[in-house]
Design a protein around this motif. Structure first.
Motif, PDB file in Angstrom:
ATOM      1  N   THR A  57      13.072 -52.668  43.180  1.00  0.00           N
ATOM      2  CA  THR A  57      11.677 -52.668  42.761  1.00  0.00           C
ATOM      3  C   THR A  57      11.540 -53.418  41.435  1.00  0.00           C
ATOM      4  O   THR A  57      12.482 -53.508  40.649  1.00  0.00           O
ATOM      5  CB  THR A  57      11.163 -51.234  42.601  1.00  0.00           C
ATOM      6  OG1 THR A  57      11.956 -50.566  41.602  1.00  0.00           O
ATOM      7  CG2 THR A  57      11.272 -50.475  43.920  1.00  0.00           C
TER       8      THR A  57
ATOM      9  N   ASP B  15       1.400 -50.522  39.281  1.00  0.00           N
ATOM     10  CA  ASP B  15       0.544 -50.420  40.460  1.00  0.00           C
ATOM     11  C   ASP B  15      -0.281 -51.703  40.579  1.00  0.00           C
ATOM     12  O   ASP B  15      -1.150 -51.954  39.740  1.00  0.00           O
ATOM     13  CB  ASP B  15      -0.386 -49.217  40.351  1.00  0.00           C
ATOM     14  CG  ASP B  15      -1.238 -49.022  41.591  1.00  0.00           C
ATOM     15  OD1 ASP B  15      -0.808 -49.454  42.677  1.00  0.00           O
ATOM     16  OD2 ASP B  15      -2.337 -48.436  41.473  1.00  0.00           O
TER      17      ASP B  15
ATOM     18  N   ARG C  27      12.281 -41.867  49.609  1.00  0.00           N
ATOM     19  CA  ARG C  27      10.875 -42.227  49.740  1.00  0.00           C
ATOM     20  C   ARG C  27      10.727 -43.579  50.417  1.00  0.00           C
ATOM     21  O   ARG C  27      11.568 -44.457  50.252  1.00  0.00           O
ATOM     22  CB  ARG C  27      10.205 -42.254  48.362  1.00  0.00           C
ATOM     23  CG  ARG C  27       9.921 -40.900  47.780  1.00  0.00           C
ATOM     24  CD  ARG C  27       9.236 -41.021  46.447  1.00  0.00           C
ATOM     25  NE  ARG C  27      10.094 -41.660  45.448  1.00  0.00           N
ATOM     26  CZ  ARG C  27       9.681 -42.018  44.247  1.00  0.00           C
ATOM     27  NH1 ARG C  27       8.431 -41.825  43.897  1.00  0.00           N
ATOM     28  NH2 ARG C  27      10.525 -42.575  43.395  1.00  0.00           N
ATOM     29  N   ARG C  28       9.618 -43.718  51.159  1.00  0.00           N
ATOM     30  CA  ARG C  28       9.360 -44.956  51.874  1.00  0.00           C
ATOM     31  C   ARG C  28       8.018 -45.531  51.438  1.00  0.00           C
ATOM     32  O   ARG C  28       7.059 -44.794  51.225  1.00  0.00           O
ATOM     33  CB  ARG C  28       9.365 -44.727  53.389  1.00  0.00           C
ATOM     34  CG  ARG C  28      10.732 -44.286  53.920  1.00  0.00           C
ATOM     35  CD  ARG C  28      10.721 -44.162  55.426  1.00  0.00           C
ATOM     36  NE  ARG C  28      12.038 -43.795  55.940  1.00  0.00           N
ATOM     37  CZ  ARG C  28      12.319 -43.676  57.229  1.00  0.00           C
ATOM     38  NH1 ARG C  28      11.351 -43.885  58.138  1.00  0.00           N
ATOM     39  NH2 ARG C  28      13.544 -43.341  57.614  1.00  0.00           N
ATOM     40  N   VAL C  29       7.977 -46.836  51.328  1.00  0.00           N
ATOM     41  CA  VAL C  29       6.749 -47.534  50.960  1.00  0.00           C
ATOM     42  C   VAL C  29       6.539 -48.698  51.920  1.00  0.00           C
ATOM     43  O   VAL C  29       7.492 -49.205  52.528  1.00  0.00           O
ATOM     44  CB  VAL C  29       6.799 -48.052  49.504  1.00  0.00           C
ATOM     45  CG1 VAL C  29       6.829 -46.907  48.528  1.00  0.00           C
ATOM     46  CG2 VAL C  29       8.018 -48.956  49.290  1.00  0.00           C
ATOM     47  N   GLN C  30       5.287 -49.101  52.064  1.00  0.00           N
ATOM     48  CA  GLN C  30       4.939 -50.221  52.919  1.00  0.00           C
ATOM     49  C   GLN C  30       4.097 -51.209  52.147  1.00  0.00           C
ATOM     50  O   GLN C  30       3.309 -50.829  51.278  1.00  0.00           O
ATOM     51  CB  GLN C  30       4.183 -49.742  54.162  1.00  0.00           C
ATOM     52  CG  GLN C  30       5.033 -48.949  55.149  1.00  0.00           C
ATOM     53  CD  GLN C  30       4.270 -48.605  56.408  1.00  0.00           C
ATOM     54  OE1 GLN C  30       3.046 -48.635  56.436  1.00  0.00           O
ATOM     55  NE2 GLN C  30       4.994 -48.276  57.460  1.00  0.00           N
TER      56      GLN C  30
ATOM     57  N   ALA D 156       3.491 -53.643  47.206  1.00  0.00           N
ATOM     58  CA  ALA D 156       3.193 -52.349  47.831  1.00  0.00           C
ATOM     59  C   ALA D 156       2.397 -51.500  46.847  1.00  0.00           C
ATOM     60  O   ALA D 156       2.588 -51.588  45.629  1.00  0.00           O
ATOM     61  CB  ALA D 156       4.482 -51.635  48.232  1.00  0.00           C
TER      62      ALA D 156
ATOM     63  N   ASN E 180       1.255 -48.373  44.579  1.00  0.00           N
ATOM     64  CA  ASN E 180       1.978 -47.334  43.842  1.00  0.00           C
ATOM     65  C   ASN E 180       0.983 -46.613  42.932  1.00  0.00           C
ATOM     66  O   ASN E 180       1.071 -46.675  41.700  1.00  0.00           O
ATOM     67  CB  ASN E 180       3.114 -47.971  43.034  1.00  0.00           C
ATOM     68  CG  ASN E 180       3.981 -46.942  42.337  1.00  0.00           C
ATOM     69  OD1 ASN E 180       4.121 -45.808  42.784  1.00  0.00           O
ATOM     70  ND2 ASN E 180       4.566 -47.344  41.217  1.00  0.00           N
TER      71      ASN E 180
ATOM     72  N   ILE F   7       7.066 -44.749  41.510  1.00  0.00           N
ATOM     73  CA  ILE F   7       8.154 -45.701  41.758  1.00  0.00           C
ATOM     74  C   ILE F   7       8.392 -46.487  40.475  1.00  0.00           C
ATOM     75  O   ILE F   7       7.469 -47.094  39.918  1.00  0.00           O
ATOM     76  CB  ILE F   7       7.807 -46.637  42.923  1.00  0.00           C
ATOM     77  CG1 ILE F   7       7.525 -45.819  44.185  1.00  0.00           C
ATOM     78  CG2 ILE F   7       8.937 -47.623  43.169  1.00  0.00           C
ATOM     79  CD1 ILE F   7       7.077 -46.656  45.356  1.00  0.00           C
TER      80      ILE F   7
END
Length: 408
Positions: free
Chosen positions: A76, A252, A282-285, A308, A310, A315
């Motif tokens: 990230t 974000d 954790r999963r993010v798209q 993605a 946030n 994150i």
């Protein structure tokens, strides 16, 4: 005496040959069968081989279209990160903000002492007012010079006509011409004076703008919404031009940065959907926002950035992520993971049953690993894959397949 060992060796060799290569004939002779029965037993060997075929369980698999994904490792990264620095020299007069504080765009991070800058601004404004006050006077002089020139031209025209008619002397004509030239010089001087006055106004206005800008630099503000990654400058500390006030990061949206091998980079498109799983589960798209056009000279990979959401900023910057980017669909078979095996060359694949019930090996490429099986490519659209007993047979071996449905 030496002849006996030689004879013994010959007899042993003949005996071994008969046992190994003429075993069926010896058995027939021992049972008292004739040569015809021996030949018939040889013809029946094919039936015996068929009876001895290895039993295996075979899955008749049909190819399906699935969405293929490009899998890569990445991390990230903050969407934006900036070190906010001072643009002038002064002492900090504001209390520091602790790191981790959420700030909005234009919030004050560091306030510097104004010093004598307000006095300099007042002086610049006074000079501007003085320059503007001189402008009417210079404009009046220009109008007067234009009027004098018009009068001199009229007198000169009259003297010229009278001189041509013999009613005026040459001396008078020369005098009016001299008056015209003097008026023209006065007009040029008046215009120059007006331009000088206007230049003085512009210079004074620039000085005012510079003084105002210098005062604006005393208030250091956040460039965007974000979090303070460091404390702001301490109260009373002397800031020089370029000194660090604070570091602000924006989480974000969050960016996912990975590197794609050159073999897969053309399978990825801008705007493609992507997902990532962090080390904490954790999963993010998000979507692909950038694909590098230049490869890394060391790894020969291409940088890919995914954006993605946030919203809670949970994150962090720099977390490891396993990224999957959707790509064009491909034809694949879903098989049990246990069906995979290795050939003698160490190549990953599956063993299949051909039309004559013999075994063959097919290398495959693993596309996706799921709970209920794996997706592989590299097989024909309809393939009989050995799912039980594949490790006990090799290429060319005759097998006795027992078929089962895909759902079993």
């Amino acid at each position: 005496m030496r002849l006996i060992p030689v004879i013994t060796a010959i007899l042993v060799t003949l005996g071994l040959y008969a046992i190994v290569f003429e075993r069926e004939a010896l058995f027939a002779f021992a049972r008292g069968n004739d040569a015809t029965e021996t030949a018939q037993s040889g013809d029946d060997s094919t039936v015996a081989d068929a009876a001895d075929a290895v039993g295996v369980v075979v899955l008749r698999s049909m190819a399906q279209q699935i969405d293929s994904s490009v899998i890569l490792r990445g991390q990230t990264a903050a969407d934006r990160q900036v070190e906010v620095r001072a643009e002038t020299s002064a002492t900090v007069v504001s209390n520091p903000l602790p790191k981790g504080t959420f700030v909005q765009a234009s919030d004050i991070l560091c306030q510097l002492d104004v010093g004598t800058r307000e006095a300099s601004l007042a002086e610049a404004r006074a000079r501007l007012s003085e320059a503007k006050a001189r402008q009417p006077e210079t404009e009046a002089r220009l109008a007067e010079a234009e009027a004098l020139l018009s009068e001199a031209l009229i007198n000169n025209n009259a003297a010229d006509k009278l001189s041509k008619g013999g009613y005026a002397s040459e001396t008078r004509l020369a005098s009016t011409q001299a008056a015209v030239r003097s008026a023209e010089a006065g007009l040029a001087a008046a215009r120059s004076g007006l331009e000088t006055t206007q230049a003085g106004i512009q210079s004074a206005a620039a000085a005012v703008a510079a003084a105002e800008r210098e005062i604006d630099r005393l208030t250091i503000r956040a460039p965007f919404d974000g979090l303070l990654e460091s404390d702001t400058a301490e109260l009373g500390s002397l800031m020089q031009a370029g000194s660090l006030c604070a570091t602000v990061i924006q989480l974000d949206p969050i960016k996912l940065v990975g590197y794609v091998p050159e073999a897969d980079v053309n399978r990825i498109e801008l705007g493609a959907l992507a997902g990532a799983e962090l080390t904490d589960g954790r999963r993010v798209q998000g979507t692909v926002e950038f694909i590098s056009r230049s490869a890394d000279p060391t790894t020969r990979t291409f940088e890919v950035e995914i954006t993605a959401p946030n919203p809670d900023m949970s994150i962090r910057d720099g977390q490891t992520a396993a990224i999957a980017i959707s790509a064009d669909g491909t034809s694949a078979h879903r098989l049990p993971a246990s069906a995979l095996t290795l050939n003698n060359d160490g190549q990953l694949g599956v063993r299949i049953v051909l039309a004559d019930n013999t075994v063959d090996f097919r290398p495959v490429r693993l596309l996706r690993d799921e709970v209920d099986g794996i997706w592989v490519s590299g097989l024909e659209d309809e393939t009989d894959v050995i799912v039980v007993g594949q490790d006990f047979v090799t290429e060319g071996v005759l097998v006795k397949p027992a078929y089962r449905e895909t759902a079993q």
